[in-house]
Design an enzyme around this catalytic site. Structure first.
Site, PDB file in Angstrom:
ATOM      1  N   ASN A  52       0.776  -1.242   0.000  1.00  0.00           N
ATOM      2  CA  ASN A  52       0.000   0.000   0.000  1.00  0.00           C
ATOM      3  C   ASN A  52       0.808   1.293   0.000  1.00  0.00           C
ATOM      4  OD1 ASN A  52      -2.594  -1.358   0.225  1.00  0.00           O
ATOM      5  ND2 ASN A  52      -1.917  -1.906   2.275  1.00  0.00           N
ATOM      6  N   TYR A  53       2.069   1.241   0.426  1.00  0.00           N
ATOM      7  CA  TYR A  53       2.817   2.491   0.565  1.00  0.00           C
ATOM      8  C   TYR A  53       4.065   2.569  -0.302  1.00  0.00           C
ATOM      9  CZ  TYR A  53      -0.147   3.676   4.539  1.00  0.00           C
ATOM     10  OH  TYR A  53      -1.230   3.985   5.332  1.00  0.00           O
ATOM     11  N   LEU A  54       4.502   1.431  -0.840  1.00  0.00           N
ATOM     12  CA  LEU A  54       5.761   1.431  -1.597  1.00  0.00           C
ATOM     13  C   LEU A  54       5.490   1.340  -3.089  1.00  0.00           C
ATOM     14  CD1 LEU A  54       7.780  -1.038   0.650  1.00  0.00           C
ATOM     15  CD2 LEU A  54       7.840   1.460   0.670  1.00  0.00           C
TER      16      LEU A  54
END
Length: 503
Positions: A460-462
């Protein structure tokens, strides 16, 4: 759930018993008054036996079940979106059960009710064939709303939150949204220095609201805190984010751990996961925090002039599409890229490179506070791994002794046969040493990751293009980083990212 540690918790037991009593008849209520006098072992055994029977099915029976599931998937697992056949994410509702929640959730143990067709809203185009509800039932509503991406929704009874049936993450629509999300974070890279110097200047502003906004932004940027205030209706857990921090969540130390101006943060974050951090901050931030805390009691808001809405409006003015979450995505991706650069050595084996990758991912998970409880099976699987390592060491020692003998034999005889035998022994030792190295690396990795959830940030963040580019640059098979489902989800990144991709 008897063998789950949840059931030993008092909150769980109280919530369960109170919900269970509501389901009892008046007669049962007279008899059953204390949970600790109830014996659930018989029904527990029934479910354990059921699981065992499922595992013991023959190959043919398992294949038959698989085919039935596939048939369901073909019938209900796809939709047509803009003329394309797209896979649906999860098309089944959860069965009734006991709510667990994450962290120490105050509602754990409550009864999750069965979802009936009367609870479900269907969303499909006007000209499509509306799915039929089960016999004797009807849908809550059928609507045609093309401004949202869900296909069905219902409200669950524990937190009153709306659950959705969405498209599969590998669908074109989801892929585009993912790509756009990371592109916004990449745009932040171009203006982040300007934003940082702006909030630094605002620490000295005459306007208290500006100062509070600048300090909150510093926390969101430096510590990847969530903005806060985004709680679901009816959520009783006392969870907070940056904007909703109270005086009691923060401690100031002029000096601690050999650093000056240390701030200690301790609060319940999203999903009731505790956030605890001791961190040195810049002097003006420290001074401002002292100022914000003056003449306030423990339960007062730290940033009393600030709301998530006003903070996000301020961020929008700084850059189109900027929200607090974009900072998390940006800082997570930048951290991964920097860590990979620092940790990866071209001459390392693939196993060592993967350890470096997981360490870089772990740095991000720690930054974003993605914790997990140590898995129940951790000790057991660690013991098994240690046994394998010991056995492999023994094999290596034996292979070394055999190699020594082969060398001596070749020195004596010097013929082709002895040379061929020597080369075989050398190859065997090399192979065993590589296997030992791989097992040791696996053990290190397992130990370091036991309380960190690597999946959340990875998915979700990378920006997946960073990982794909790294794989291409260092000759690591991409399937060692992303499994089949994840590769389908990030197909756009596999196509787009060359080995020289820079976030």
């Amino acid at each position: 759930m008897l063998d789950h540690e949840y059931t030993t918790k008092e909150v769980f037991q109280n919530n369960f018993f109170s919900d269970w009593r509501k389901e009892m008849t008046a007669e049962e209520r007279k008899i059953i008054k204390h949970l600790d006098k109830c014996d659930f072992t018989e029904i527990h055994r029934y479910f354990v036996d059921k699981t065992a029977a499922r595992k013991a099915l023959s190959r043919e029976e398992k294949q038959k079940l698989k085919e039935e599931a596939e048939k369901l998937q073909q019938e209900f697992g796809y939709c047509t979106l803009d003329g394309h056949r797209e896979k649906i994410g999860n098309f089944k509702t959860e069965p009734p059960g006991l709510f667990r929640g994450r962290g120490d959730h105050p509602k754990m143990g409550m009864l999750k009710r069965r979802i009936l067709p009367e609870d479900v809203t269907i969303n499909c185009s006007r000209d499509s064939k509306i799915p039929k509800p089960p016999a004797g039932h009807q849908w809550k509503e059928v609507r045609s709303d093309n401004t949202v991406t869900w296909l069905a929704s219902w409200t669950e009874n524990i937190q009153n939150s709306i659950k959705y049936v969405m498209l599969n993450p590998s669908s074109k629509l989801k892929g585009e949204k993912d790509w756009q999300k990371y592109e916004v974070a990449r745009r932040l890279k171009g203006v982040v220095d300007e934003i940082r110097s702006q909030y630094r200047a605002d620490w000295k502003s005459r306007e208290m609201k500006k100062r509070q906004c600048a300090v909150a932004l510093y926390f969101i940027d430096k510590l990847a805190l969530r903005a806060g205030n985004e709680k679901e209706e009816g959520e009783t857990a006392d969870t907070v984010g940056c904007c909703s921090l109270r005086v009691e969540h923060i401690q100031l130390y002029p000096e601690a751990d050999g650093c000056q101006h240390v701030v200690e943060l301790d609060f319940l974050g999203k999903d009731s996961i505790r956030y605890y951090n001791r961190v040195p901050v810049e002097k003006p931030v420290y001074k401002n925090l002292q100022l914000f805390m003056e003449n306030k009691s423990r339960g007062d808001d730290l940033f009393d002039r600030l709301t998530t809405t006003s903070l996000n409006k301020h961020l929008q003015d700084l850059m189109d599409g900027l929200t607090a979450k974009v900072f998390r995505t940006y800082n997570a991706s930048v951290t991964l890229q920097e860590q990979l650069r620092a940790l990866t050595r071209a001459e390392d084996s693939v196993a060592a490179k993967i350890l470096s990758y997981n360490r870089a991912n772990r740095a991000v998970a720690i930054l974003c506070n993605h914790q997990r409880a140590t898995p129940k099976t951790f000790e057991k699987s660690m013991q098994n791994l240690q046994l394998k390592i010991e056995a492999k060491k023994k094999q290596v020692a034996e292979a070394k002794a055999e190699l020594k003998q082969a060398r001596a034999g070749h020195k004596c005889r010097g013929d082709d046969r002895s040379r061929s035998f020597l080369e075989k022994r050398e190859r065997l030792l090399e192979k065993l040493e590589e296997q030992l190295m791989r097992l040791s690396t696996q053990a290190t990795d397992k130990e370091e990751s036991k309380q960190v959830a690597l999946g959340t940030s990875k998915l979700n963040y990378l920006d997946p293009r960073i990982s794909v580019a790294w794989c291409k640059r260092f000759g690591v098979p991409v399937e060692r980083i992303y499994n089949k489902t994840q590769r389908e989800r990030f197909a756009w990144a596999l196509d787009m990212a060359g080995e020289d991709f820079e976030f």
